[in-house]
Design a protein around this motif. Structure first.
Motif, PDB file in Angstrom:
ATOM      1  N   ARG A   1      10.386  -4.236 -10.288  1.00 18.10           N
ATOM      2  CA  ARG A   1      10.676  -5.664 -10.452  1.00 18.10           C
ATOM      3  C   ARG A   1      10.446  -6.417  -9.148  1.00 18.10           C
ATOM      4  N   ARG A   2      10.915  -5.837  -8.055  1.00 16.94           N
ATOM      5  CA  ARG A   2      10.748  -6.515  -6.776  1.00 16.94           C
ATOM      6  C   ARG A   2       9.297  -6.441  -6.295  1.00 16.94           C
ATOM      7  N   VAL A   3       8.613  -5.356  -6.627  1.00 15.77           N
ATOM      8  CA  VAL A   3       7.187  -5.276  -6.279  1.00 15.77           C
ATOM      9  C   VAL A   3       6.431  -6.435  -6.905  1.00 15.77           C
ATOM     10  N   LEU A   4       6.704  -6.707  -8.186  1.00 20.03           N
ATOM     11  CA  LEU A   4       6.037  -7.817  -8.864  1.00 20.03           C
ATOM     12  C   LEU A   4       6.392  -9.150  -8.224  1.00 20.03           C
ATOM     13  N   SER A   5       7.660  -9.289  -7.807  1.00 19.56           N
ATOM     14  CA  SER A   5       8.081 -10.534  -7.164  1.00 19.56           C
ATOM     15  C   SER A   5       7.384 -10.723  -5.821  1.00 19.56           C
ATOM     16  N   TYR A   6       7.317  -9.648  -5.016  1.00 21.29           N
ATOM     17  CA  TYR A   6       6.664  -9.756  -3.710  1.00 21.29           C
ATOM     18  C   TYR A   6       5.172 -10.003  -3.873  1.00 21.29           C
ATOM     19  N   ALA A   7       4.578  -9.356  -4.872  1.00 22.77           N
ATOM     20  CA  ALA A   7       3.144  -9.560  -5.104  1.00 22.77           C
ATOM     21  C   ALA A   7       2.867 -11.012  -5.497  1.00 22.77           C
TER      22      ALA A   7
ATOM     23  N   THR B   1       4.700 -13.634  -4.636  1.00 20.66           N
ATOM     24  CA  THR B   1       4.864 -14.441  -3.420  1.00 20.66           C
ATOM     25  C   THR B   1       3.652 -14.313  -2.519  1.00 20.66           C
ATOM     26  N   ALA B   2       3.101 -13.101  -2.400  1.00 17.92           N
ATOM     27  CA  ALA B   2       1.916 -12.900  -1.572  1.00 17.92           C
ATOM     28  C   ALA B   2       0.723 -13.670  -2.132  1.00 17.92           C
TER      29      ALA B   2
ATOM     30  N   GLY C   1      -2.187  -6.611   3.963  1.00 20.11           N
ATOM     31  CA  GLY C   1      -1.386  -7.359   4.908  1.00 20.11           C
ATOM     32  C   GLY C   1       0.014  -7.653   4.433  1.00 20.11           C
ATOM     33  N   GLY C   2       0.377  -7.208   3.214  1.00 19.02           N
ATOM     34  CA  GLY C   2       1.743  -7.395   2.741  1.00 19.02           C
ATOM     35  C   GLY C   2       2.115  -8.825   2.441  1.00 19.02           C
ATOM     36  N   GLY C   3       1.127  -9.726   2.365  1.00 21.43           N
ATOM     37  CA  GLY C   3       1.436 -11.122   2.106  1.00 21.43           C
ATOM     38  C   GLY C   3       2.096 -11.815   3.281  1.00 21.43           C
ATOM     39  N   ALA C   4       2.118 -11.161   4.453  1.00 21.83           N
ATOM     40  CA  ALA C   4       2.745 -11.717   5.666  1.00 21.83           C
ATOM     41  C   ALA C   4       4.213 -12.071   5.434  1.00 21.83           C
ATOM     42  N   LEU C   5       4.893 -11.313   4.551  1.00 17.68           N
ATOM     43  CA  LEU C   5       6.303 -11.566   4.290  1.00 17.68           C
ATOM     44  C   LEU C   5       7.131 -11.127   5.494  1.00 17.68           C
ATOM     45  N   SER C   6       8.062 -11.974   5.912  1.00 13.29           N
ATOM     46  CA  SER C   6       8.915 -11.652   7.051  1.00 13.29           C
ATOM     47  C   SER C   6      10.022 -10.700   6.626  1.00 13.29           C
TER      48      SER C   6
END
Length: 386
Positions: free
Chosen positions: A214-220, A222-223, A233-238
């Motif tokens: 679930r969180r993978v989909l959320s971070y993806a 956001t990226a 690059g991980g979407g440059a999430l801090s």
């Protein structure tokens, strides 16, 4: 038929009841004093917490490329070393002897080549004048080519001997912290097998942690909204990482990589964040608690955890009206941010709620409110920080 009471009897009853009512009013407890405040309304970014472990960006097990007996060690156990620093020396005497032998073989091959060249030139001259046969010329040409090949082989043997002699000096392949020596001088070292020590890089350092689907989909998502991909690059999430040492402030880093698929057995994906580590505080193998941005910026209502109560299977806050009466408001909670709890629904942000003294109130009673202003960011206690 109703019974008529005489007027004197009625006055007698009232005479006794009025003092009792007045006494009860005099003995009624005063309205409890409670602390109230407006909730904090500010822009926030959701954060999720995970447990992970630090790992070195680069790590190498130092081995020797040649076999022999270890002669010298040139570092202190646990020291910082730079790329190219001398670490070990294998006994060089056999390799110097092998180099001298290879150089002698090269000299002999060159002498043979010189003789073959002169012989071929004479034979070629005499064959042209008809003195010698062509077959003799072919034999001498073959001898010349063989001599040339022998020289090239001897030169390669010399280069190999020089390389083996160079390999007897073992240097650091990268900069970092060296482990203890795993073998003492005088012991036999097997080429490409015996591990002499290990080196790990410390600055920068990586942090790996596993995230559910679930969180993978959320971070993806956001990226993608930031014009990047989670795997690139991980979407440059801090991210912020907190270690066991409570005196150390959280370390700031960025997501820079995620695996290319979700694990079939665990349903998680491994992510990586990279941190600058100039003071070498972070060490490979340390556990940490990572806080990852879980959304883009949005407007949120924040209240202290102390202002939230439980009413059976729901969470409520106590709102104080203008006349001092107390009422409950069911709320849906979100994550903890900036020392407060996010309220997902149930409040508008304009309410006046009780933040201290919940044990002294209940719905319907009147209270004596004392208004305070909540700071934009609450100081977190040691328990909350952990």
């Amino acid at each position: 038929m109703l019974r008529k009471w005489p007027l004197p009897a009625i006055f007698s009853v009232l005479f006794f009841l009025l003092p009792a009512s007045f006494a009860a009013a005099q003995n009624a407890p005063p309205a409890p004093t409670v602390t109230v405040a407006k909730p904090v309304v500010r822009d926030v970014i959701d954060a999720d917490e995970f447990i992970g472990r630090f790992e070195a960006v680069d790590e190498v097990a130092v081995r020797s490329r040649v076999g022999g007996y270890l002669d010298q060690v040139f570092f202190t156990d646990g020291a910082m070393v730079k790329k190219g620093d001398k670490l070990f020396v294998i006994d060089q005497r056999p390799f110097r002897t092998a180099l001298s032998q290879a150089e002698a073989s090269l000299a002999a091959a060159r002498s043979t080549l010189e003789f073959a060249e002169n012989t071929f030139k004479r034979t070629e001259s005499l064959t042209g004048s008809g003195t010698l046969s062509v077959s003799k010329l072919d034999d001498d040409r073959r001898a010349l080519l063989a001599a040339q090949a022998n020289v090239r082989g001897a030169e390669a043997a010399v280069e190999r001997a020089k390389l083996d002699l160079e390999y007897t000096t073992i240097t650091a392949p990268l900069s970092g912290r060296v482990d203890r020596r795993l073998i003492s001088p005088g012991n036999l070292v097997q080429a490409d097998q015996t591990v002499l020590t290990t080196i790990v890089s410390l600055d920068p350092i990586d942090f790996y942690f596993d995230v559910d689907e679930r969180r993978v989909l959320s971070y993806a998502r956001t990226a993608r909204e930031r014009g990047s991909a989670l795997q690139e690059g991980g979407g440059a999430l801090s991210v912020l990482v907190t270690i066991a040492d409570a005196t150390e402030r959280p370390f700031e880093g960025k997501l820079d990589f995620s695996e290319n698929r979700v694990d079939n057995q665990t349903g998680t994906m491994r992510l990586r964040a990279r941190f600058e580590n100039p003071k070498f505080v972070l060490q490979p193998g340390l556990f940490g608690r990572v806080e990852v941005e879980g959304s883009n910026t949005y407007r949120a209502i924040l209240v202290p955890d102390e202002a939230i109560a439980a009413d059976q299977n729901e969470r409520v806050v106590y709102e104080v009206a203008q006349d001092g009466s107390v009422m409950t408001k069911p709320v849906r909670l979100g994550p903890r941010l900036h020392g407060y709890r996010v309220i997902r629904s149930g409040m508008t942000g304009e309410e006046t709620i009780i933040v201290n003294g919940l044990m002294r109130v209940r719905p319907g009673v009147k209270v004596k409110p004392e208004l305070v202003v909540l700071p934009q960011e609450a100081a977190q206690s040691a328990e909350s920080a952990q």
